[in-house]
Each structure stands twice: as structure tokens, then as C-alpha cells.
Design a protein around this motif. Structure first.
Motif, PDB file in Angstrom:
ATOM      1  N   CYS A   3      -0.403  13.523  66.792  1.00  0.00           N
ATOM      2  CA  CYS A   3      -1.262  13.610  65.658  1.00  0.00           C
ATOM      3  C   CYS A   3      -1.459  12.908  64.940  1.00  0.00           C
ATOM      4  CB  CYS A   3      -0.930  14.855  64.937  1.00  0.00           C
ATOM      5  SG  CYS A   3      -0.181  16.619  66.007  1.00  0.00           S
ATOM      6  N   LEU A   4      -0.407  12.071  64.713  1.00  0.00           N
ATOM      7  CA  LEU A   4      -0.291  11.165  63.547  1.00  0.00           C
ATOM      8  C   LEU A   4      -1.273   9.365  63.997  1.00  0.00           C
ATOM      9  CD1 LEU A   4       3.571  11.259  62.813  1.00  0.00           C
ATOM     10  CD2 LEU A   4       1.572  12.570  61.627  1.00  0.00           C
ATOM     11  N   GLU A   5      -0.941   9.167  65.198  1.00  0.00           N
ATOM     12  CA  GLU A   5      -1.240   7.964  65.712  1.00  0.00           C
ATOM     13  C   GLU A   5      -3.245   8.327  66.246  1.00  0.00           C
ATOM     14  OE1 GLU A   5      -0.207   8.316  69.827  1.00  0.00           O
ATOM     15  OE2 GLU A   5       1.602   7.530  69.917  1.00  0.00           O
ATOM     16  N   GLU A   6      -3.688   9.531  65.995  1.00  0.00           N
ATOM     17  CA  GLU A   6      -5.217   9.686  65.940  1.00  0.00           C
ATOM     18  C   GLU A   6      -5.370  10.163  64.777  1.00  0.00           C
ATOM     19  OE1 GLU A   6      -6.630  13.187  67.673  1.00  0.00           O
ATOM     20  OE2 GLU A   6      -5.732  15.075  67.123  1.00  0.00           O
ATOM     21  N   MET A   7      -4.529  10.589  63.643  1.00  0.00           N
ATOM     22  CA  MET A   7      -4.948  10.073  61.782  1.00  0.00           C
ATOM     23  C   MET A   7      -6.199   9.251  61.337  1.00  0.00           C
ATOM     24  SD  MET A   7      -2.492  13.193  60.968  1.00  0.00           S
ATOM     25  CE  MET A   7      -2.917  13.069  58.829  1.00  0.00           C
ATOM     26  N   PRO A   8      -5.693   8.267  61.934  1.00  0.00           N
ATOM     27  CA  PRO A   8      -6.313   6.712  61.658  1.00  0.00           C
ATOM     28  C   PRO A   8      -7.371   7.186  61.745  1.00  0.00           C
ATOM     29  CG  PRO A   8      -3.735   6.356  61.968  1.00  0.00           C
ATOM     30  CD  PRO A   8      -4.117   7.472  62.626  1.00  0.00           C
ATOM     31  N   ASP A   9      -8.236   7.754  63.036  1.00  0.00           N
ATOM     32  CA  ASP A   9      -8.781   7.324  64.097  1.00  0.00           C
ATOM     33  C   ASP A   9      -9.952   8.436  63.036  1.00  0.00           C
ATOM     34  OD1 ASP A   9      -8.332   5.318  65.754  1.00  0.00           O
ATOM     35  OD2 ASP A   9      -7.892   6.888  67.138  1.00  0.00           O
ATOM     36  N   LEU A  10      -9.262   9.533  62.717  1.00  0.00           N
ATOM     37  CA  LEU A  10     -10.022  10.726  62.432  1.00  0.00           C
ATOM     38  C   LEU A  10     -10.919   9.742  60.922  1.00  0.00           C
ATOM     39  CD1 LEU A  10      -8.237  13.372  62.804  1.00  0.00           C
ATOM     40  CD2 LEU A  10     -10.421  13.556  63.639  1.00  0.00           C
ATOM     41  N   GLN A  11      -9.176   8.795  60.078  1.00  0.00           N
ATOM     42  CA  GLN A  11     -10.220   8.771  58.756  1.00  0.00           C
ATOM     43  C   GLN A  11     -11.066   7.613  59.059  1.00  0.00           C
ATOM     44  OE1 GLN A  11      -9.085   9.583  55.382  1.00  0.00           O
ATOM     45  NE2 GLN A  11     -10.706   8.270  54.934  1.00  0.00           N
TER      46      GLN A  11
ATOM     47  N   HIS B  30     -14.555   9.506  59.174  1.00  0.00           N
ATOM     48  CA  HIS B  30     -14.759  10.648  58.410  1.00  0.00           C
ATOM     49  C   HIS B  30     -15.774   8.920  57.424  1.00  0.00           C
ATOM     50  CE1 HIS B  30     -14.371  11.741  54.218  1.00  0.00           C
ATOM     51  NE2 HIS B  30     -13.490  10.879  54.199  1.00  0.00           N
ATOM     52  N   ALA B  31     -14.797   7.712  57.028  1.00  0.00           N
ATOM     53  CA  ALA B  31     -15.213   7.161  55.932  1.00  0.00           C
ATOM     54  C   ALA B  31     -17.146   6.880  56.533  1.00  0.00           C
ATOM     55  CB  ALA B  31     -14.577   6.237  56.362  1.00  0.00           C
ATOM     56  N   ALA B  32     -17.478   6.973  58.170  1.00  0.00           N
ATOM     57  CA  ALA B  32     -18.500   6.558  58.753  1.00  0.00           C
ATOM     58  C   ALA B  32     -19.427   7.506  58.186  1.00  0.00           C
ATOM     59  CB  ALA B  32     -17.996   5.821  60.212  1.00  0.00           C
ATOM     60  N   LEU B  33     -18.920   8.902  58.871  1.00  0.00           N
ATOM     61  CA  LEU B  33     -19.564  10.202  59.461  1.00  0.00           C
ATOM     62  C   LEU B  33     -19.565  10.911  57.771  1.00  0.00           C
ATOM     63  CD1 LEU B  33     -19.332  10.176  63.300  1.00  0.00           C
ATOM     64  CD2 LEU B  33     -21.196   9.254  61.930  1.00  0.00           C
TER      65      LEU B  33
ATOM     66  N   VAL C 172     -20.946  14.819  58.363  1.00  0.00           N
ATOM     67  CA  VAL C 172     -19.949  16.251  59.179  1.00  0.00           C
ATOM     68  C   VAL C 172     -19.060  16.305  58.081  1.00  0.00           C
ATOM     69  CG1 VAL C 172     -18.412  16.078  60.723  1.00  0.00           C
ATOM     70  CG2 VAL C 172     -20.627  15.335  61.300  1.00  0.00           C
ATOM     71  N   ARG C 173     -18.670  17.239  57.598  1.00  0.00           N
ATOM     72  CA  ARG C 173     -17.016  17.587  57.222  1.00  0.00           C
ATOM     73  C   ARG C 173     -15.857  17.236  57.942  1.00  0.00           C
ATOM     74  NH1 ARG C 173     -16.460  21.624  52.076  1.00  0.00           N
ATOM     75  NH2 ARG C 173     -18.345  21.027  51.657  1.00  0.00           N
ATOM     76  N   PHE C 174     -14.560  16.711  57.630  1.00  0.00           N
ATOM     77  CA  PHE C 174     -13.822  16.163  58.086  1.00  0.00           C
ATOM     78  C   PHE C 174     -12.449  17.715  56.941  1.00  0.00           C
ATOM     79  CE2 PHE C 174     -16.203  13.608  59.844  1.00  0.00           C
ATOM     80  CZ  PHE C 174     -15.464  13.261  61.334  1.00  0.00           C
ATOM     81  N   LEU C 175     -12.337  17.970  58.267  1.00  0.00           N
ATOM     82  CA  LEU C 175     -10.333  19.046  57.644  1.00  0.00           C
ATOM     83  C   LEU C 175      -9.651  18.682  58.987  1.00  0.00           C
ATOM     84  CD1 LEU C 175      -9.185  21.401  55.517  1.00  0.00           C
ATOM     85  CD2 LEU C 175     -10.829  22.885  57.428  1.00  0.00           C
ATOM     86  N   GLY C 176      -8.411  18.095  57.883  1.00  0.00           N
ATOM     87  CA  GLY C 176      -6.783  18.651  58.428  1.00  0.00           C
ATOM     88  C   GLY C 176      -5.979  19.451  58.202  1.00  0.00           C
ATOM     89  N   LEU C 177      -5.983  20.351  59.084  1.00  0.00           N
ATOM     90  CA  LEU C 177      -5.139  21.583  58.660  1.00  0.00           C
ATOM     91  C   LEU C 177      -3.428  21.608  59.155  1.00  0.00           C
ATOM     92  CD1 LEU C 177      -7.195  25.015  59.503  1.00  0.00           C
ATOM     93  CD2 LEU C 177      -6.309  23.703  57.056  1.00  0.00           C
ATOM     94  N   ASN C 178      -2.509  21.182  58.478  1.00  0.00           N
ATOM     95  CA  ASN C 178      -1.229  21.181  58.372  1.00  0.00           C
ATOM     96  C   ASN C 178      -0.691  22.446  59.250  1.00  0.00           C
ATOM     97  OD1 ASN C 178       1.590  20.946  57.475  1.00  0.00           O
ATOM     98  ND2 ASN C 178       1.701  19.438  58.707  1.00  0.00           N
ATOM     99  N   VAL C 179      -0.012  22.232  60.320  1.00  0.00           N
ATOM    100  CA  VAL C 179       0.422  23.640  60.856  1.00  0.00           C
ATOM    101  C   VAL C 179       2.306  23.276  60.572  1.00  0.00           C
ATOM    102  CG1 VAL C 179       0.785  24.982  62.720  1.00  0.00           C
ATOM    103  CG2 VAL C 179      -1.388  23.477  62.676  1.00  0.00           C
ATOM    104  N   SER C 180       2.042  24.605  59.831  1.00  0.00           N
ATOM    105  CA  SER C 180       4.043  24.719  60.420  1.00  0.00           C
ATOM    106  C   SER C 180       4.840  23.586  59.904  1.00  0.00           C
ATOM    107  CB  SER C 180       4.412  25.336  61.448  1.00  0.00           C
ATOM    108  OG  SER C 180       4.169  26.139  62.063  1.00  0.00           O
ATOM    109  N   ASP C 181       4.520  23.062  58.670  1.00  0.00           N
ATOM    110  CA  ASP C 181       5.185  21.706  58.189  1.00  0.00           C
ATOM    111  C   ASP C 181       5.847  21.636  56.844  1.00  0.00           C
ATOM    112  OD1 ASP C 181       5.949  19.693  58.928  1.00  0.00           O
ATOM    113  OD2 ASP C 181       4.321  18.416  59.611  1.00  0.00           O
TER     114      ASP C 181
END
Length: 166
Positions: A70-78, A81-84, A88-97
Motif C-alpha cells: 500500500c505504502l509503495e503504491e501511494m506515490p504512484d497514486l499521488q 492524481h497530480a496528472a489527472l 478523476v477524483r482520487f480517494l484514499g480510505l485508510n482501513v483499521s489504523d
């Protein structure tokens, strides 16, 4: 499109991949789209409400601080998100943390897309997820178009957005 992919790739792609699968599992779309959750600013909303808000489709990523892929892919999502983000809206849902631990990690990673909480793991259950990360694609009509289990690299993320949300 090739230039966008090349630019996004410069931000780095996830190297580790646990198990990966694609497809939309058997589940009720309404359970996913109408499930309420809290954004980090304390606002309560649903995926259906987010789409209705401005008509943009939504990429929803379920993640946790204890999930290395999850943490390794978050920069790719970011980066995507910066490009698109206008399309497209991006949403990160943190689970059980812990909210504090999750906020600290998101800050460390420079995440600027919309963030929320799924403390009881309800979205994980509704999406029939066996593990994290899981990324769901909700189209501009508010329908659950696709669910991807496992991490996504930039090129796969952009490809899924184009295929399922265009």
C-alpha cells in the motif's frame, strides 16, 4: 498519452507486488456506493455523493500503514492524481489504523488527494477484499466499474482509469 506515462514513471513505480488480481467480485454495488465514511476533515459522505458532487469518476484506494505494498503504491497514486486530478477524483480510505499514524504516514508521503477512514473495514468486506491494497473504480454515473486487488503501478493505474472511467 505516452508523454504522460513517461512523466508519471519518473515519480517511480511500485517494485513489490504481493498477489494481484483484477475483476469485479460478487457484491452489491449499493453496499459499496452508499456506505458512509468520514473524510479526514470530519465530513461524512459516500462514494455516490462524491460522484454527484462534481460528476468526476472516483478512484478509491484502500490502504493501511502496516501494508507495505500500500505504502509503495501511494506515490504512484499521488503522481497520477497530480496528472489527472481534474478528470478523476482520487480517494484514499485508510482501513483499521490509528488516525494519527495514518495522517503522519500520508504527510510523510506527500499525499494531497482526498483521504478518509474505514475504521471497521466495511469497505474491505463490501469489495470482497482478501488483503490490501484494493483499488475500486467508480464511473461518472456512480456505478462500480472495476475492482483491482493488489498494488498498481502508474501505467496500470492509468490504463485502468482509461479503460473503466472514460
Amino acid at each position: 498519452m505516452a508523454a504522460l506515462l513517461a512523466a508519471l514513471t519518473l515519480f517511480g513505480a511500485s517494485a513489490a507486488c504481493v498477489s494481484s488480481g483484477t475483476g469485479t467480485p460478487d457484491r452489491q454495488d449499493g453496499e459499496v456506493l452508499n456506505r458512509s465514511f468520514l473524510l479526514w476533515d470530519g465530513t461524512k459522505t459516500t462514494l455516490a455523493d462524491l460522484v454527484a458532487d462534481d460528476g468526476r469518476p472516483v478512484v478509491v484506494n484502500l490502504w493501511a500503514t502496516w501494508c507495505t505494498p500500500c505504502l509503495e503504491e501511494m506515490p504512484d497514486l499521488q503522481a497520477t492524481h497530480a496528472a489527472l486530478g481534474n478528470e478523476v477524483r482520487f480517494l484514499g480510505l485508510n482501513v483499521s489504523d490509528s488516525p494519527t499514524r495514518a495522517a503522519d504516514r500520508a504527510d510523510e508521503l506527500g499525499i494531497t488527494y482526498l483521504l478518509g477512514r474505514d475504521p471497521d473495514g466495511g469497505f474491505t468486506v463490501a469489495l470482497a477484499a482478501v488483503g490490501l491494497p484494493v483499488t475500486a473504480f467508480v464511473d461518472r454515473r456512480g456505478a462500480l466499474a472495476h475492482v483491482h486487488h493488489g498494488p498498481l503501478e502508474v501505467d496500470d493505474l492509468v490504463s485502468n482509469i482509461r479503460e473503466h472511467l472514460s
